[in-house]
Design an enzyme around this catalytic site. Structure first.
Site: not given
Length: 148
Positions: A78-80
């Site tokens: 989850q790069f966010t």
């Protein structure tokens, strides 16, 4: 590296309507690699995740780790989690590792987890995923590890 741990009764990840990973009791591990992160840092984070005492003992006290309860790990990229929301209304994700390095570190974390823990499932890197979970408690723990 940034992670958000959620203690779950169960969790699963779907991609295009197909279940790609699921666990019963355990931890949903939302994982983000940032620029400059390393294998050594991933190892340190994994050790902390596995030993963090956030499961209840017989007295109801959070005194057991996911290893103690033989719970599963569902690791989802989850790069966010690297979002910078300081300026304007659109988050910036420039602190996240580049996609190739992010994938490498995610896959490294997962491979190391599989060496030391019996139940490890995953999402699908860079896919549009639907994550379903029953958060137990709720217990949600954000963690950030940085190189020293």
């Amino acid at each position: 590296m940034i992670t958000v741990l959620q203690r779950v009764r169960e969790a699963r990840v779907e991609v295009d309507g197909e279940v790609v990973g699921q666990i019963g009791q355990g931890l949903l591990v939302l994982l983000c690699a940032e620029q400059g992160d390393s294998d050594k840092l991933a190892d340190k984070l994994l050790a902390k995740v596995l030993k963090l005492r956030i499961f209840s003992d017989e007295n109801g006290k959070m005194n057991r780790s996911v290893q103690d309860v033989v719970g599963g790990l569902l690791v989802v990229s989850q790069f966010t989690l690297a979002a910078d929301t300081k300026g304007g209304n659109r988050p910036s994700f420039t602190a996240a590792a580049a996609p190739d390095e992010g994938r490498r570190l995610y896959e490294y974390f997962v491979s190391q987890a599989r060496v030391v823990h019996p139940i490890v499932q995953t999402g699908q890197f860079a896919a549009d995923m639907q994550v379903h979970l029953i958060n137990d408690g709720p217990v949600t723990i954000p963690m950030t590890m940085r190189e020293v």
